[in-house]
Design a protein around this motif. Sequence first.
Motif, PDB file in Angstrom:
ATOM      1  N   MET A  48     -21.445  29.749  59.338  1.00 24.72           N
ATOM      2  CA  MET A  48     -20.968  29.961  60.490  1.00 24.72           C
ATOM      3  C   MET A  48     -20.920  31.788  60.632  1.00 24.72           C
ATOM      4  SD  MET A  48     -18.742  27.439  62.568  1.00 24.72           S
ATOM      5  CE  MET A  48     -17.671  26.978  61.263  1.00 24.72           C
ATOM      6  N   LEU A  49     -21.563  32.510  61.432  1.00 25.39           N
ATOM      7  CA  LEU A  49     -21.507  33.852  61.519  1.00 25.39           C
ATOM      8  C   LEU A  49     -20.770  34.097  62.683  1.00 25.39           C
ATOM      9  CD1 LEU A  49     -24.974  34.490  59.967  1.00 25.39           C
ATOM     10  CD2 LEU A  49     -22.833  34.806  58.781  1.00 25.39           C
ATOM     11  N   ASP A  50     -19.768  34.323  62.966  1.00 26.58           N
ATOM     12  CA  ASP A  50     -19.062  34.706  64.221  1.00 26.58           C
ATOM     13  C   ASP A  50     -19.103  36.342  64.352  1.00 26.58           C
ATOM     14  OD1 ASP A  50     -18.252  32.224  64.714  1.00 26.58           O
ATOM     15  OD2 ASP A  50     -16.455  32.341  63.822  1.00 26.58           O
ATOM     16  N   PHE A  51     -19.686  36.568  65.501  1.00 28.29           N
ATOM     17  CA  PHE A  51     -19.656  38.075  66.076  1.00 28.29           C
ATOM     18  C   PHE A  51     -18.611  38.408  66.763  1.00 28.29           C
ATOM     19  CE2 PHE A  51     -23.951  35.988  64.685  1.00 28.29           C
ATOM     20  CZ  PHE A  51     -24.199  36.886  63.826  1.00 28.29           C
ATOM     21  N   LEU A  52     -17.778  39.146  66.571  1.00 28.98           N
ATOM     22  CA  LEU A  52     -16.458  39.382  67.319  1.00 28.98           C
ATOM     23  C   LEU A  52     -16.496  40.912  67.629  1.00 28.98           C
ATOM     24  CD1 LEU A  52     -14.097  37.310  64.703  1.00 28.98           C
ATOM     25  CD2 LEU A  52     -15.494  36.425  66.994  1.00 28.98           C
ATOM     26  N   PRO A  53     -16.486  41.011  69.078  1.00 29.53           N
ATOM     27  CA  PRO A  53     -16.697  42.464  69.676  1.00 29.53           C
ATOM     28  C   PRO A  53     -15.383  43.149  69.247  1.00 29.53           C
ATOM     29  CG  PRO A  53     -17.121  40.839  71.328  1.00 29.53           C
ATOM     30  CD  PRO A  53     -16.971  40.003  70.145  1.00 29.53           C
ATOM     31  N   GLY A  54     -15.629  44.294  68.761  1.00 28.60           N
ATOM     32  CA  GLY A  54     -14.599  45.136  68.425  1.00 28.60           C
ATOM     33  C   GLY A  54     -13.946  44.920  66.990  1.00 28.60           C
ATOM     34  N   LYS A  55     -14.516  43.671  66.445  1.00 24.63           N
ATOM     35  CA  LYS A  55     -14.029  43.299  65.164  1.00 24.63           C
ATOM     36  C   LYS A  55     -15.060  43.408  63.978  1.00 24.63           C
ATOM     37  CE  LYS A  55     -10.080  40.717  66.709  1.00 24.63           C
ATOM     38  NZ  LYS A  55      -9.522  39.247  66.780  1.00 24.63           N
ATOM     39  N   GLY A  56     -16.224  42.790  64.221  1.00 27.09           N
ATOM     40  CA  GLY A  56     -17.327  42.660  63.152  1.00 27.09           C
ATOM     41  C   GLY A  56     -17.868  41.368  63.182  1.00 27.09           C
ATOM     42  N   VAL A  57     -18.199  40.847  61.877  1.00 25.89           N
ATOM     43  CA  VAL A  57     -18.873  39.524  61.571  1.00 25.89           C
ATOM     44  C   VAL A  57     -17.991  38.888  60.747  1.00 25.89           C
ATOM     45  CG1 VAL A  57     -20.916  38.426  60.467  1.00 25.89           C
ATOM     46  CG2 VAL A  57     -21.157  40.715  61.777  1.00 25.89           C
ATOM     47  N   LYS A  58     -17.347  37.697  61.194  1.00 27.15           N
ATOM     48  CA  LYS A  58     -16.711  36.779  60.239  1.00 27.15           C
ATOM     49  C   LYS A  58     -17.577  35.632  59.663  1.00 27.15           C
ATOM     50  CE  LYS A  58     -13.415  34.096  61.902  1.00 27.15           C
ATOM     51  NZ  LYS A  58     -12.073  33.681  62.458  1.00 27.15           N
ATOM     52  N   VAL A  59     -17.589  35.540  58.288  1.00 23.80           N
ATOM     53  CA  VAL A  59     -18.504  34.647  57.603  1.00 23.80           C
ATOM     54  C   VAL A  59     -17.797  33.496  57.226  1.00 23.80           C
ATOM     55  CG1 VAL A  59     -20.185  34.384  55.696  1.00 23.80           C
ATOM     56  CG2 VAL A  59     -19.961  36.585  56.860  1.00 23.80           C
ATOM     57  N   LEU A  60     -18.187  32.435  57.609  1.00 29.27           N
ATOM     58  CA  LEU A  60     -17.260  31.068  57.187  1.00 29.27           C
ATOM     59  C   LEU A  60     -18.340  30.224  56.620  1.00 29.27           C
ATOM     60  CD1 LEU A  60     -16.241  31.788  60.301  1.00 29.27           C
ATOM     61  CD2 LEU A  60     -14.651  30.032  59.477  1.00 29.27           C
ATOM     62  N   VAL A  61     -17.887  29.765  55.361  1.00 27.04           N
ATOM     63  CA  VAL A  61     -18.845  28.718  54.724  1.00 27.04           C
ATOM     64  C   VAL A  61     -17.906  27.461  54.461  1.00 27.04           C
ATOM     65  CG1 VAL A  61     -20.336  28.501  52.620  1.00 27.04           C
ATOM     66  CG2 VAL A  61     -20.121  30.718  53.644  1.00 27.04           C
ATOM     67  N   ARG A  62     -18.452  26.284  54.548  1.00 29.90           N
ATOM     68  CA  ARG A  62     -17.817  25.072  54.308  1.00 29.90           C
ATOM     69  C   ARG A  62     -16.336  25.033  55.007  1.00 29.90           C
ATOM     70  NH1 ARG A  62     -19.234  26.906  49.089  1.00 29.90           N
ATOM     71  NH2 ARG A  62     -21.386  26.412  48.833  1.00 29.90           N
ATOM     72  N   GLY A  63     -16.293  25.730  56.227  1.00 27.47           N
ATOM     73  CA  GLY A  63     -14.878  25.751  56.863  1.00 27.47           C
ATOM     74  C   GLY A  63     -14.055  26.825  56.336  1.00 27.47           C
ATOM     75  N   GLN A  64     -14.419  27.468  55.252  1.00 30.99           N
ATOM     76  CA  GLN A  64     -13.538  28.580  54.899  1.00 30.99           C
ATOM     77  C   GLN A  64     -14.151  29.976  55.070  1.00 30.99           C
ATOM     78  OE1 GLN A  64     -10.518  27.536  53.234  1.00 30.99           O
ATOM     79  NE2 GLN A  64     -11.107  25.682  53.982  1.00 30.99           N
ATOM     80  N   VAL A  65     -12.994  31.030  55.564  1.00 34.76           N
ATOM     81  CA  VAL A  65     -13.424  32.336  55.765  1.00 34.76           C
ATOM     82  C   VAL A  65     -14.276  32.841  54.299  1.00 34.76           C
ATOM     83  CG1 VAL A  65     -12.886  34.575  56.178  1.00 34.76           C
ATOM     84  CG2 VAL A  65     -11.983  32.575  57.498  1.00 34.76           C
ATOM     85  N   ALA A  66     -15.107  33.219  54.240  1.00 34.05           N
ATOM     86  CA  ALA A  66     -15.729  33.916  52.935  1.00 34.05           C
ATOM     87  C   ALA A  66     -15.535  35.315  52.903  1.00 34.05           C
ATOM     88  CB  ALA A  66     -17.288  33.486  53.188  1.00 34.05           C
ATOM     89  N   GLY A  67     -15.364  35.934  54.132  1.00 35.56           N
ATOM     90  CA  GLY A  67     -15.322  37.535  54.555  1.00 35.56           C
ATOM     91  C   GLY A  67     -15.448  38.008  55.757  1.00 35.56           C
ATOM     92  N   MET A  68     -15.223  39.236  55.975  1.00 37.63           N
ATOM     93  CA  MET A  68     -15.135  39.916  57.332  1.00 37.63           C
ATOM     94  C   MET A  68     -15.805  41.237  56.988  1.00 37.63           C
ATOM     95  SD  MET A  68     -14.228  39.415  60.393  1.00 37.63           S
ATOM     96  CE  MET A  68     -14.066  40.693  62.024  1.00 37.63           C
ATOM     97  N   ILE A  69     -16.770  41.428  57.930  1.00 38.33           N
ATOM     98  CA  ILE A  69     -17.396  42.736  57.886  1.00 38.33           C
ATOM     99  C   ILE A  69     -17.251  43.472  59.054  1.00 38.33           C
ATOM    100  CG2 ILE A  69     -19.514  44.192  57.600  1.00 38.33           C
ATOM    101  CD1 ILE A  69     -20.839  41.399  56.309  1.00 38.33           C
ATOM    102  N   THR A  70     -16.537  44.569  59.193  1.00 39.41           N
ATOM    103  CA  THR A  70     -16.071  45.050  60.353  1.00 39.41           C
ATOM    104  C   THR A  70     -17.117  46.083  61.051  1.00 39.41           C
ATOM    105  OG1 THR A  70     -15.152  47.297  59.245  1.00 39.41           O
ATOM    106  CG2 THR A  70     -13.636  45.269  59.619  1.00 39.41           C
ATOM    107  N   GLY A  71     -17.165  46.165  62.401  1.00 38.76           N
ATOM    108  CA  GLY A  71     -17.878  46.856  63.100  1.00 38.76           C
ATOM    109  C   GLY A  71     -19.044  46.127  63.934  1.00 38.76           C
TER     110      GLY A  71
END
Length: 149
Positions: A98-121
Amino acid sequence: MLNGAGIRKKMVFEVYVAALYTTAKSNDANAIINAATPRRIQLDMLRNVESATLYSALLEGLQDNLSAAQYKALAPKVAELEKIFMDIKVANKGDVIMLDFLPGKGVKVLVRGQVAGMITGDAIASAMLSIWLGKSPVSDSLKAALLKA
């Protein structure tokens, strides 16, 4: 809410089912790319794919949809994306990314239900959405399916 979904094919292989989630249904790709609301691209893997291969495909999608200057400006964010995918190692059949695009925050990457990382912007979020919804999407038929609102 689900905006649309379709299958990503590479040559004759079905790679993943992509689903686009938005806060309001829309068939306007630019409006979705630039929206100030949360959006999600969910990839349900239909086959095993090495993370390096998946990252390479995402990178190609970014390069196809960004100008040289835009790409250069996002290079540090693209490097963060690469690290996230290299840490994943492999996306197996049945895995959900899952690639969650969150305004004011960036992109949260979830793999197999776990947060794999967050890229800001917000710029990287819009750029990544362009992989599927931009002027040169990974697949015209997949773009159409995602915009079926």
